[in-house]
Every structure is written in structure tokens, then in C-alpha cells.
Motif scaffolding. Structure first.
Motif, PDB file in Angstrom:
ATOM      1  N   ARG A  42      18.558  37.190  17.508  1.00  0.00           N
ATOM      2  CA  ARG A  42      19.728  38.060  17.266  1.00  0.00           C
ATOM      3  C   ARG A  42      21.037  37.275  17.293  1.00  0.00           C
ATOM      4  NH1 ARG A  42      17.575  42.959  20.195  1.00  0.00           N
ATOM      5  NH2 ARG A  42      16.710  44.218  18.514  1.00  0.00           N
ATOM      6  N   GLN A  43      21.104  36.229  18.120  1.00  0.00           N
ATOM      7  CA  GLN A  43      22.314  35.383  18.177  1.00  0.00           C
ATOM      8  C   GLN A  43      23.587  36.188  18.417  1.00  0.00           C
ATOM      9  OE1 GLN A  43      22.589  31.985  15.522  1.00  0.00           O
ATOM     10  NE2 GLN A  43      20.545  32.418  14.695  1.00  0.00           N
ATOM     11  N   THR A  44      23.482  37.179  19.281  1.00  0.00           N
ATOM     12  CA  THR A  44      24.670  38.011  19.554  1.00  0.00           C
ATOM     13  C   THR A  44      25.427  37.527  20.788  1.00  0.00           C
ATOM     14  OG1 THR A  44      23.136  39.537  20.636  1.00  0.00           O
ATOM     15  CG2 THR A  44      23.900  40.136  18.449  1.00  0.00           C
ATOM     16  N   ARG A  45      24.933  36.468  21.432  1.00  0.00           N
ATOM     17  CA  ARG A  45      25.686  36.007  22.617  1.00  0.00           C
ATOM     18  C   ARG A  45      26.915  35.227  22.166  1.00  0.00           C
ATOM     19  NH1 ARG A  45      24.446  32.532  20.423  1.00  0.00           N
ATOM     20  NH2 ARG A  45      22.761  31.059  20.227  1.00  0.00           N
ATOM     21  N   ARG A  46      27.913  35.251  23.046  1.00  0.00           N
ATOM     22  CA  ARG A  46      29.223  34.670  22.737  1.00  0.00           C
ATOM     23  C   ARG A  46      29.650  33.722  23.845  1.00  0.00           C
ATOM     24  NH1 ARG A  46      27.933  36.221  18.642  1.00  0.00           N
ATOM     25  NH2 ARG A  46      28.789  37.788  17.255  1.00  0.00           N
ATOM     26  N   PHE A  47      30.530  32.792  23.482  1.00  0.00           N
ATOM     27  CA  PHE A  47      31.011  31.790  24.428  1.00  0.00           C
ATOM     28  C   PHE A  47      32.541  31.865  24.461  1.00  0.00           C
ATOM     29  CE2 PHE A  47      27.069  30.567  22.489  1.00  0.00           C
ATOM     30  CZ  PHE A  47      26.284  30.158  23.552  1.00  0.00           C
ATOM     31  N   THR A  48      33.102  32.002  25.628  1.00  0.00           N
ATOM     32  CA  THR A  48      34.564  32.070  25.773  1.00  0.00           C
ATOM     33  C   THR A  48      34.992  30.877  26.619  1.00  0.00           C
ATOM     34  OG1 THR A  48      34.414  34.486  25.744  1.00  0.00           O
ATOM     35  CG2 THR A  48      36.491  33.515  26.518  1.00  0.00           C
ATOM     36  N   VAL A  49      35.679  29.940  25.979  1.00  0.00           N
ATOM     37  CA  VAL A  49      36.072  28.703  26.674  1.00  0.00           C
ATOM     38  C   VAL A  49      37.473  28.888  27.249  1.00  0.00           C
ATOM     39  CG1 VAL A  49      36.433  26.217  26.427  1.00  0.00           C
ATOM     40  CG2 VAL A  49      34.695  27.369  25.016  1.00  0.00           C
ATOM     41  N   ILE A  50      37.582  28.798  28.565  1.00  0.00           N
ATOM     42  CA  ILE A  50      38.879  28.991  29.233  1.00  0.00           C
ATOM     43  C   ILE A  50      39.336  27.660  29.815  1.00  0.00           C
ATOM     44  CG2 ILE A  50      40.134  30.307  30.991  1.00  0.00           C
ATOM     45  CD1 ILE A  50      37.770  32.311  30.943  1.00  0.00           C
ATOM     46  N   GLN A  51      40.488  27.192  29.335  1.00  0.00           N
ATOM     47  CA  GLN A  51      41.090  25.984  29.904  1.00  0.00           C
ATOM     48  C   GLN A  51      42.449  26.298  30.527  1.00  0.00           C
ATOM     49  OE1 GLN A  51      40.355  23.760  26.028  1.00  0.00           O
ATOM     50  NE2 GLN A  51      40.229  22.116  27.534  1.00  0.00           N
ATOM     51  N   ASN A  52      43.016  27.419  30.105  1.00  0.00           N
ATOM     52  CA  ASN A  52      44.329  27.818  30.594  1.00  0.00           C
ATOM     53  C   ASN A  52      44.232  28.176  32.080  1.00  0.00           C
ATOM     54  OD1 ASN A  52      46.295  30.028  31.318  1.00  0.00           O
ATOM     55  ND2 ASN A  52      47.135  29.380  29.349  1.00  0.00           N
ATOM     56  N   ARG A  53      44.939  27.418  32.913  1.00  0.00           N
ATOM     57  CA  ARG A  53      44.830  27.570  34.368  1.00  0.00           C
ATOM     58  C   ARG A  53      45.222  28.962  34.829  1.00  0.00           C
ATOM     59  NH1 ARG A  53      41.875  26.235  38.077  1.00  0.00           N
ATOM     60  NH2 ARG A  53      41.632  24.337  36.894  1.00  0.00           N
ATOM     61  N   CYS A 125      32.086  43.164  35.366  1.00  0.00           N
ATOM     62  CA  CYS A 125      32.847  42.918  34.137  1.00  0.00           C
ATOM     63  C   CYS A 125      33.286  44.193  33.418  1.00  0.00           C
ATOM     64  CB  CYS A 125      32.157  41.913  33.224  1.00  0.00           C
ATOM     65  SG  CYS A 125      30.835  42.543  32.233  1.00  0.00           S
ATOM     66  N   GLN A 126      32.801  45.360  33.868  1.00  0.00           N
ATOM     67  CA  GLN A 126      33.347  46.603  33.300  1.00  0.00           C
ATOM     68  C   GLN A 126      34.392  47.234  34.227  1.00  0.00           C
ATOM     69  OE1 GLN A 126      33.287  46.970  30.370  1.00  0.00           O
ATOM     70  NE2 GLN A 126      31.276  46.862  29.381  1.00  0.00           N
ATOM     71  N   GLN A 127      34.683  46.596  35.330  1.00  0.00           N
ATOM     72  CA  GLN A 127      35.758  47.143  36.189  1.00  0.00           C
ATOM     73  C   GLN A 127      37.097  46.876  35.499  1.00  0.00           C
ATOM     74  OE1 GLN A 127      35.691  47.001  40.306  1.00  0.00           O
ATOM     75  NE2 GLN A 127      33.458  47.088  40.485  1.00  0.00           N
ATOM     76  N   PRO A 128      38.007  47.873  35.511  1.00  0.00           N
ATOM     77  CA  PRO A 128      39.199  47.816  34.645  1.00  0.00           C
ATOM     78  C   PRO A 128      40.028  46.529  34.748  1.00  0.00           C
ATOM     79  CG  PRO A 128      39.003  49.971  35.665  1.00  0.00           C
ATOM     80  CD  PRO A 128      37.902  49.142  36.240  1.00  0.00           C
ATOM     81  N   ALA A 129      40.273  46.045  35.953  1.00  0.00           N
ATOM     82  CA  ALA A 129      41.150  44.866  36.079  1.00  0.00           C
ATOM     83  C   ALA A 129      40.483  43.627  35.471  1.00  0.00           C
ATOM     84  CB  ALA A 129      41.474  44.616  37.551  1.00  0.00           C
ATOM     85  N   LEU A 134      39.312  40.203  30.218  1.00  0.00           N
ATOM     86  CA  LEU A 134      38.303  39.791  29.229  1.00  0.00           C
ATOM     87  C   LEU A 134      38.730  40.239  27.825  1.00  0.00           C
ATOM     88  CD1 LEU A 134      35.020  40.628  31.213  1.00  0.00           C
ATOM     89  CD2 LEU A 134      36.114  38.381  30.917  1.00  0.00           C
ATOM     90  N   THR A 135      39.320  41.420  27.748  1.00  0.00           N
ATOM     91  CA  THR A 135      39.792  41.928  26.448  1.00  0.00           C
ATOM     92  C   THR A 135      40.917  41.040  25.909  1.00  0.00           C
ATOM     93  OG1 THR A 135      39.167  44.161  27.068  1.00  0.00           O
ATOM     94  CG2 THR A 135      40.753  43.970  25.274  1.00  0.00           C
ATOM     95  N   GLN A 143      30.340  43.523  25.074  1.00  0.00           N
ATOM     96  CA  GLN A 143      29.805  42.244  25.567  1.00  0.00           C
ATOM     97  C   GLN A 143      29.850  42.213  27.087  1.00  0.00           C
ATOM     98  OE1 GLN A 143      29.056  38.819  23.978  1.00  0.00           O
ATOM     99  NE2 GLN A 143      28.229  40.287  22.518  1.00  0.00           N
ATOM    100  N   LYS A 144      28.679  41.906  27.678  1.00  0.00           N
ATOM    101  CA  LYS A 144      28.607  41.742  29.136  1.00  0.00           C
ATOM    102  C   LYS A 144      28.522  40.244  29.446  1.00  0.00           C
ATOM    103  CE  LYS A 144      25.795  42.560  33.163  1.00  0.00           C
ATOM    104  NZ  LYS A 144      24.937  43.425  33.910  1.00  0.00           N
TER     105      LYS A 144
END
Ligand SMILES: Cc1cc2nc3c(=O)[nH]c(=O)nc-3n(C[C@H](O)[C@H](O)[C@H](O)COP(=O)(O)O)c2cc1C
Length: 171
Positions: A42-53, A125-129, A134-135, A143-144
Motif C-alpha cells: 500500500r505504501q501509505t506510510r509517511r516520513f516527517t523530517v523535523i530539524q527545526n529545534r 497523536c489525536q490529542q488536540p495539542a 502535527l497538522t 495518519q497515525k
């Protein structure tokens, strides 16, 4: 590094040098995740790269609060933090992300980098804060985050865990 050497020497790294990691190395680690197998391809997984401190600290703070870890919670302050997510309703989501994360940890080891799986985000990850952050990072609502990777140059040797080998039956 030869593959089995990377498998044999990999261990979780929880302390990082302040030295930044070149983007080309991060890309190789992410590529290893992309190349991992997925259920039904399915290849539906995603990668989010965070470098911003600031963004990384804000996420750690929100996760710490939501998970009851307190305000001092962090991801071991890595220079790079990579969220690995998949569709929340996909029964293979966790397995897909686990395959990607192990590929990424081995790639990191092969490149001389250190990494550790961070597990605290998924349950909150579904808790509002947490979701709001994540949004902001362009993660789709369905996406979880099944796991995440702290990544950087290791500070020191780290601890090599002895593995129990009394876990195999040959029938
Ligand atoms: C599913 C999973 C979740 C993990 N979650 C965390 C975590 O949240 N924080 C952490 O410091 N290590 C985490 N780890 C790393 C384990 O603690 C580590 O792999 C284990 O102690 C064995 O050590 P090694 O990786 O050096 O072989 C996780 C590992 C896995 C596979």
C-alpha cells in the motif's frame, strides 16, 4: 558497512553530538525507510523530517504533557527527529512503520550515525495539542504516528545490550 555488520553493531543511541547531520545522509536514512516492505504494497506510510529545534521542542513538550511525562520530556535532543506514520485504520500500519524504522536504524548504523525508536507519540497523536502541531507539519488527519526516530551523531559509545539467544526452537 556490510549489512550483517550493521545488524550486529546497531544499538539504541540516546545521546547526540551537537554537530548537524548533512541533508544527504538524512535522505539516505529516509530512503531506507521508503524501500521497506508494506502490507499489500500500500505504501501509505509517511516520513516527517523535523530539524527545526523550536518545532521539535514544541512537539516534545506537547507529547510530554499529553502522555503524563511532564514538561521536561524530550526526544533526547537529537539534531534530527523523523516521524513515521501510516493510516490509522490500516491493520498493517504498525508493522509497516516498524519495517521502515528498522531499515532506517540499520542505514543510520551503516552511515556511522546513531538512532533510537521513540514510541510515545502514537497513543497521544489525536490529542488536540499534539495534533495541532502535527497538522502544522502537514501530517494528514488520518495518519497515525506509529513510531519515530531520534537521529544524530552519537556522543560517546552508548550501551551495547546483551541479547538473549535462548529464544529459538529448531524442529
Ligand atoms: C517498539 C519499540 C519501541 C521503543 N520505544 C522506545 C522509547 O520510546 N524510548 C527509548 O528510549 N527507546 C525505545 N526503544 C528502544 C529499546 O529500548 C531498545 O531497542 C532496547 O532496549 C534494546 O536495545 P538496543 O536497541 O540497543 O538493542 C524502543 C524500541 C522498540 C523496538
Amino acid at each position: 558497512m556490510e549489512l550483517f555488520e550493521a545488524i550486529r553493531t546497531r544499538h539504541s543511541v540516546r545521546a547526540y553530538d551537537a554537530k548537524p547531520v548533512d541533508r544527504s545522509l538524512i535522505e539516505q536514512v529516509v530512503e531506507a525507510g521508503i524501500l521497506a516492505p508494506t502490507g499489500m504494497n500500500r505504501q501509505t506510510r509517511r516520513f516527517t523530517v523535523i530539524q527545526n529545534r523550536e518545532k521539535m521542542d514544541a512537539l516534545a513538550h506537547a507529547v510530554g504533557e499529553a502522555a503524563g511525562r511532564g514538561p521536561g520530556y524530550n526526544f533526547y535532543d537529537p539534531p534530527v527527529f523523523i516521524l513515521v506514520s501510516d493510516q490509522e485504520d490500516d491493520p498493517n500500519g504498525l508493522a509497516n512503520c516498524a519495517c521502515a524504522l528498522e531499515n532506517m536504524m540499520l542505514a543510520a548504523q551503516g552511515l556511522g550515525l546513531g538512532a533510537v525508536w521513540i514510541n510515545q507519540i502514537g497513543p497521544v497523536c489525536q490529542q488536540p495539542a499534539v495534533r495541532a502541531l502535527l497538522t502544522e507539519m502537514r501530517l494528514a488527519p488520518d495518519q497515525k504516528v506509529y513510531g519515530a526516530l531520534s537521529l544524530g551523531w552519537p556522543a560517546g559509545e552508548g550501551k551495547k545490550i546483551e541479547k538473549n539467544r535462548d529464544v529459538v526452537e529448531w524442529v
